[in-house]
Design a protein around this motif. Sequence first.
Motif, PDB file in Angstrom:
ATOM      1  N   GLN A 104       0.832  -1.203   0.000  1.00 17.27           N
ATOM      2  CA  GLN A 104       0.000   0.000   0.000  1.00 17.27           C
ATOM      3  C   GLN A 104       0.868   1.255   0.000  1.00 17.27           C
ATOM      4  O   GLN A 104       0.614   2.215  -0.754  1.00 17.27           O
ATOM      5  N   GLN A 113      -3.223   3.870  -6.327  1.00 16.88           N
ATOM      6  CA  GLN A 113      -4.062   3.218  -5.327  1.00 16.88           C
ATOM      7  C   GLN A 113      -3.782   1.734  -5.359  1.00 16.88           C
ATOM      8  O   GLN A 113      -3.832   1.103  -6.419  1.00 16.88           O
ATOM      9  N   ALA A 175      -9.041  -0.437   0.228  1.00 16.21           N
ATOM     10  CA  ALA A 175      -8.311  -1.258  -0.739  1.00 16.21           C
ATOM     11  C   ALA A 175      -8.896  -2.663  -0.810  1.00 16.21           C
ATOM     12  O   ALA A 175      -9.040  -3.240  -1.889  1.00 16.21           O
TER      13      ALA A 175
END
Length: 211
Positions: A104, A113, A175
């Motif tokens: 991440q 992202q 996510a």
Amino acid sequence: MERDKCLARDTMSSVVIRATQQMLSATGESVSSFATERLIPALEIQGLINMGSEGVEVDDYIRWRNRCIKRAQRVMASETPLPADWIITWISVLPEEFRNKCSQKLAAMQGLQWVRLPKYNRIRVESVEAEIDTITVKFGEVLAHSAPAHDGYYDGNDNKVAVKMLQNRLTEMLAYLKREIMNIEMATGIAPDYFDISEHSPLAGVHHAPA
């Protein structure tokens, strides 16, 4: 008057090393064990370290292995740079929780992202593993860090560290939510209503000419 020093910024290597240190602290594993049982075998498999071990003596191999361990220890202590070619393999041998956080952050450093590709079931190619249980865990982590929202407002009086922790947990859950939406669509062909509606909207693909 002395100029203020610039704040240290994250780098790819610092993110990986910090996550590894956190993992070692949480699990009690030693750097030596991590290097010997996880890192070195993975680097060997990927062809990133090679002693040309064909036909060498056991003592030579042990000495080479010890040098690799010391190199990993120096990297962990920031005494020597983490080779760029090692970063992906290094992340791959971390437990999932720490591996995902690394991924991440590295994605964010590139302005991206982080959304992992679905994991396919080995029995049926057209099926994808559901990960609602993981999302539930992530939601629990959001609730555990939700103190800034308890009064019903976010404002300048909120503890900045607590707000940052809540933002991080929300981003992590986002996510996983995006990944699960992708899992469902790739396995079943069913997309969310908003996607179908927007795809058929007359506004889709419309580009206005500049005035």
